[in-house]
Design an enzyme around this catalytic site. Sequence first.
Site, short mmCIF file in Angstrom:
data_model
loop_
_atom_site.label_atom_id
_atom_site.label_comp_id
_atom_site.label_asym_id
_atom_site.label_seq_id
_atom_site.Cartn_x
_atom_site.Cartn_y
_atom_site.Cartn_z
N ASN A 9 0.87 -1.18 0.00
CA ASN A 9 0.00 0.00 0.00
C ASN A 9 0.91 1.22 0.00
OD1 ASN A 9 -1.81 2.06 0.46
ND2 ASN A 9 -2.37 1.41 2.54
N TRP A 10 1.04 1.82 -1.17
CA TRP A 10 1.96 2.96 -1.29
C TRP A 10 1.41 4.22 -0.62
CZ3 TRP A 10 3.91 3.01 -7.13
CH2 TRP A 10 4.69 1.87 -7.35
N LYS A 11 0.12 4.21 -0.30
CA LYS A 11 -0.52 5.42 0.24
C LYS A 11 -0.23 6.61 -0.70
CE LYS A 11 -0.32 3.33 4.73
NZ LYS A 11 -0.50 3.48 6.16
N HIS A 94 -9.91 1.40 4.31
CA HIS A 94 -8.66 1.56 5.04
C HIS A 94 -8.90 2.51 6.22
CE1 HIS A 94 -4.60 2.73 6.12
NE2 HIS A 94 -4.19 1.62 5.55
N GLU A 96 -7.34 4.91 7.33
CA GLU A 96 -7.11 6.33 7.04
C GLU A 96 -8.32 6.92 6.29
OE1 GLU A 96 -3.27 5.73 5.22
OE2 GLU A 96 -2.50 5.16 7.19
N GLU A 165 -6.03 -4.71 10.23
CA GLU A 165 -5.00 -3.71 10.50
C GLU A 165 -5.35 -2.97 11.79
OE1 GLU A 165 -2.78 -2.55 6.65
OE2 GLU A 165 -4.49 -1.22 6.87
N GLY A 171 1.88 2.30 10.73
CA GLY A 171 2.86 3.36 10.60
C GLY A 171 3.52 3.75 11.92
N SER A 209 2.69 -2.09 10.37
CA SER A 209 4.13 -2.19 10.65
C SER A 209 4.71 -3.57 10.37
CB SER A 209 4.43 -1.75 12.09
OG SER A 209 4.07 -0.39 12.28
N GLY A 230 2.54 -1.19 4.28
CA GLY A 230 2.64 0.22 3.93
C GLY A 230 4.08 0.64 3.75
N GLY A 231 4.66 1.23 4.80
CA GLY A 231 6.00 1.80 4.73
C GLY A 231 7.04 0.89 4.08
P1 PGA Z 1 2.33 0.29 7.63
O1 PGA Z 1 0.91 0.54 6.90
O2 PGA Z 1 2.86 -1.02 7.09
O3 PGA Z 1 3.17 1.47 7.22
O4 PGA Z 1 2.06 0.23 9.08
C1 PGA Z 1 0.04 -0.50 6.64
C2 PGA Z 1 -1.23 0.04 6.03
O5 PGA Z 1 -1.72 1.08 6.47
O6 PGA Z 1 -1.80 -0.57 5.10
#
Ligand code: PGA
Length: 247
Positions: A9-11, A94, A96, A165, A171, A209, A230-231
């Site tokens: 997930n590049w966001k 998601h 967010e 999640e 994050g 994470s 994500g990251g």
């Molecule tokens: P993260 O994000 O791996 O940076 O914690 C995961 C996500 O929000 O899909």
Amino acid sequence: MKSKLIAGNWKMNGSLAANQALVEALIVGFAQARCGVALCVPAPYLAQVQSLIAESRIDLGAQDVSEHVSGAFTGEASADMLREFGVRYCLVGHSERRQYHTETDAVVAVKAQRALAVGITPIVCVGETLAQREAGETELVVKRQLAAVIHANGHCISEIAVAYEPVWAIGTGRTASPAQAQAVHAVLRAQLQAATPHADRVHILYGGSMNAANAAELLAQADIDGGLVGGASLKPVDFLSIIAAAQ
Ligand code: PGA
């Protein structure tokens, strides 16, 4: 046994140049992978990444889809539009989006429906906040979030994917322990089993994470069928290590 799925997930990260370098590095390292790999990229880059991965086994993913089919919804992208770019997976709900765009369980359920209607697999994201976990509400919250999607999608429910999640792990560098994650995954699996005889087909991904160091132990859990990353998905070496841990 189904193969695992690792979705990046590049966001809201990337640029034409950075995307190209990242995808090219992944393709080189990914040649031997035996699990599914998907990249959920920002909408403006769908065409670019579609063409970069055309000859690879990487699948294209989107990060959101409109709850509407078409029309006067400025700024939205419909499921049909995503489909035209070869999108195979789409994140819905998601945390967010739920937090910053006030997406409710009902909206998330309709978004999953829109994706399914055009043959895109929605990756339905569920997860509790830290306050909810501390109040002992984790199970209640994730079951409520998934129930809305099950209710709206009936028999098609075996065609979705789910991502657990925990919001407090996204994050933050703070990961759910493998046992904590497995416990919630088992709850979600049981909920799916009550809704469809094909619940074992559904990929239930862990996200929050996930990194090169903790992926193997998380992915070894009975009901963890992959990761939503994500990251670490922005760093080719780390993402490739996670993919390797999923073999
Ligand atoms: P993260 O994000 O791996 O940076 O914690 C995961 C996500 O929000 O899909």
